[in-house]
Design a protein around this motif. Structure first.
Motif, short mmCIF file in Angstrom:
data_model
loop_
_atom_site.label_atom_id
_atom_site.label_comp_id
_atom_site.label_asym_id
_atom_site.label_seq_id
_atom_site.Cartn_x
_atom_site.Cartn_y
_atom_site.Cartn_z
N UNK A 150 58.97 60.28 -17.82
CA UNK A 150 57.53 60.07 -17.94
C UNK A 150 57.09 59.01 -16.92
N UNK A 151 56.00 59.29 -16.23
CA UNK A 151 55.52 58.36 -15.21
C UNK A 151 54.85 57.15 -15.84
N UNK A 180 48.82 60.31 -8.94
CA UNK A 180 49.23 60.29 -7.54
C UNK A 180 47.98 60.23 -6.69
N UNK A 181 48.12 59.74 -5.46
CA UNK A 181 46.96 59.54 -4.60
C UNK A 181 47.27 60.10 -3.21
N UNK A 182 46.34 60.92 -2.70
CA UNK A 182 46.47 61.46 -1.36
C UNK A 182 45.25 61.04 -0.55
N UNK A 183 45.41 61.09 0.78
CA UNK A 183 44.33 60.66 1.67
C UNK A 183 43.82 61.85 2.47
N UNK A 238 51.33 46.66 -15.14
CA UNK A 238 51.82 45.84 -16.24
C UNK A 238 53.27 45.45 -15.95
N UNK A 239 53.81 44.47 -16.69
CA UNK A 239 55.22 44.10 -16.48
C UNK A 239 56.14 45.31 -16.54
N UNK A 240 57.04 45.40 -15.54
CA UNK A 240 58.05 46.44 -15.38
C UNK A 240 57.48 47.80 -14.97
N UNK A 241 56.19 47.90 -14.75
CA UNK A 241 55.63 49.12 -14.19
C UNK A 241 55.80 49.13 -12.67
N UNK A 242 55.79 50.33 -12.09
CA UNK A 242 55.98 50.43 -10.65
C UNK A 242 55.15 51.53 -10.02
N UNK A 243 55.07 51.47 -8.70
CA UNK A 243 54.36 52.49 -7.92
C UNK A 243 55.16 52.74 -6.65
N UNK A 244 55.22 54.02 -6.22
CA UNK A 244 55.93 54.41 -5.01
C UNK A 244 54.91 54.70 -3.93
N UNK A 245 55.24 54.33 -2.68
CA UNK A 245 54.28 54.51 -1.59
C UNK A 245 55.01 54.76 -0.29
N UNK A 246 54.26 55.32 0.67
CA UNK A 246 54.80 55.52 1.99
C UNK A 246 55.12 54.18 2.65
N UNK A 247 56.17 54.15 3.43
CA UNK A 247 56.54 52.93 4.16
C UNK A 247 55.41 52.56 5.11
N UNK A 248 54.99 51.30 5.06
CA UNK A 248 53.93 50.81 5.93
C UNK A 248 52.54 50.91 5.34
N UNK A 249 52.39 51.50 4.13
CA UNK A 249 51.06 51.66 3.54
C UNK A 249 50.58 50.40 2.82
N UNK A 250 51.52 49.52 2.43
CA UNK A 250 51.15 48.33 1.66
C UNK A 250 50.34 47.36 2.51
N UNK A 251 49.24 46.87 1.92
CA UNK A 251 48.40 45.87 2.58
C UNK A 251 48.64 44.48 2.02
N UNK A 252 48.76 44.36 0.72
CA UNK A 252 49.05 43.06 0.09
C UNK A 252 49.69 43.32 -1.27
N UNK A 253 50.39 42.29 -1.78
CA UNK A 253 50.95 42.34 -3.13
C UNK A 253 51.01 40.93 -3.69
N UNK A 254 50.77 40.83 -4.97
CA UNK A 254 50.78 39.52 -5.63
C UNK A 254 52.22 39.07 -5.88
N UNK A 306 49.84 59.20 -0.20
CA UNK A 306 49.69 57.75 -0.01
C UNK A 306 50.57 56.98 -0.99
N UNK A 307 50.40 57.22 -2.29
CA UNK A 307 51.19 56.52 -3.28
C UNK A 307 51.12 57.26 -4.62
N UNK A 308 52.01 56.89 -5.56
CA UNK A 308 52.04 57.53 -6.87
C UNK A 308 52.72 56.61 -7.86
N UNK A 309 52.41 56.81 -9.12
CA UNK A 309 53.05 56.03 -10.18
C UNK A 309 54.55 56.28 -10.19
N UNK A 310 55.31 55.27 -10.53
CA UNK A 310 56.75 55.42 -10.66
C UNK A 310 57.05 56.50 -11.69
#
Length: 242
Positions: A1-2, A146-149, A22-38, A109-113
């Protein structure tokens, strides 16, 4: 389950998506798509399923690797991903779309783990030889977001049973697996030589949902190159004083 993720899309023509984890949640993305992360977000880069999976991803024009961003802290944390060129981001809730959706290569672009990102090939021989951008597809499968551009403006079509839509091969972004996909010759000598739309069109037969884009990256690149190589004319005028 995602993972069940929250998101917010910023901007109009060159968009960015911010994912709240949320804690322990994740997201998968294309290499180089990340702009910032906390601060509590941890990035892990891998093939997404072994070497063979990495090579299959390369067939779609994507990177051999894929990045996973996981919230390792004990409170909510955010990570942002930017669209690669002017256009819009399309959220796909796979749980409401039958658990599976197909999209053009380079559009993911990216999708939930927990969302499976794989390669799909068109079933028709003509689509394989003449499909241009479209004969190697990406298959998104799961029950989360999931997210596409897409380039330019997005057009959403809901085709009925047997309803046919024809489009430029590069303008197709994503479609339901229930939609029949084939490539069709544009027809007509003058259409083929002087129509400016290419020799082939994609033929989509319903039922199912279809997303189209008004300005695919290939057309944007062609117009930039045409402007770059166009001869520069000197528009200045000389005047002679008597």
């Amino acid at each position: 389950m995602a993972d069940i993720i929250d998101y917010k899309i910023y901007g109009d023509d060159l968009q960015l998506i911010e994912i709240e984890l949320d804690p322990r949640e994740g997201v998968r993305a294309e290499v180089g798509a990340m702009t910032y992360m906390e601060g509590d977000i941890q990035m892990q880069t891998a093939t997404g399923g072994g070497i063979f999976q990495g090579f299959k991803r390369m067939l779609t024009g994507e990177s051999f690797f894929i990045s996973t961003f996981v919230n390792s802290g004990n409170r909510k944390a955010r990570v942002g991903f930017a669209a690669p060129y002017p256009g819009q981001i399309i959220p796909l809730d796979l749980g409401q779309l039958g658990g599976k959706f197909l999209c053009q290569k380079d559009s993911f672009l990216c999708a939930a783990n927990g969302i499976d990102i794989d390669v799909a090939f068109t079933k028709r021989l003509g689509a394989g030889f003449f499909g241009g951008e479209g004969f190697i597809l990406q298959k998104l499968q799961g029950d989360g977001l999931a997210f596409v551009h897409a380039g330019g403006t997005i057009v959403e079509k809901n085709l009925g049973v047997g309803e046919v839509l024809r489009a430029d091969t590069g303008c197709l972004v994503a479609f339901a697996p229930t939609v029949d996909y084939d490539i069709q010759f544009v027809g007509g000598f003058r259409n083929a030589l002087f129509g400016g739309e290419g020799l082939f069109l994609v033929k989509l037969t319903g039922p199912g949902k279809v997303y189209l884009q008004s300005l695919p990256l290939s057309k944007l690149a062609e117009r930039i190159m045409a402007a770059h190589t166009a001869p520069v004319t000197n528009s200045s005028s000389s005047f002679q004083l008597e």
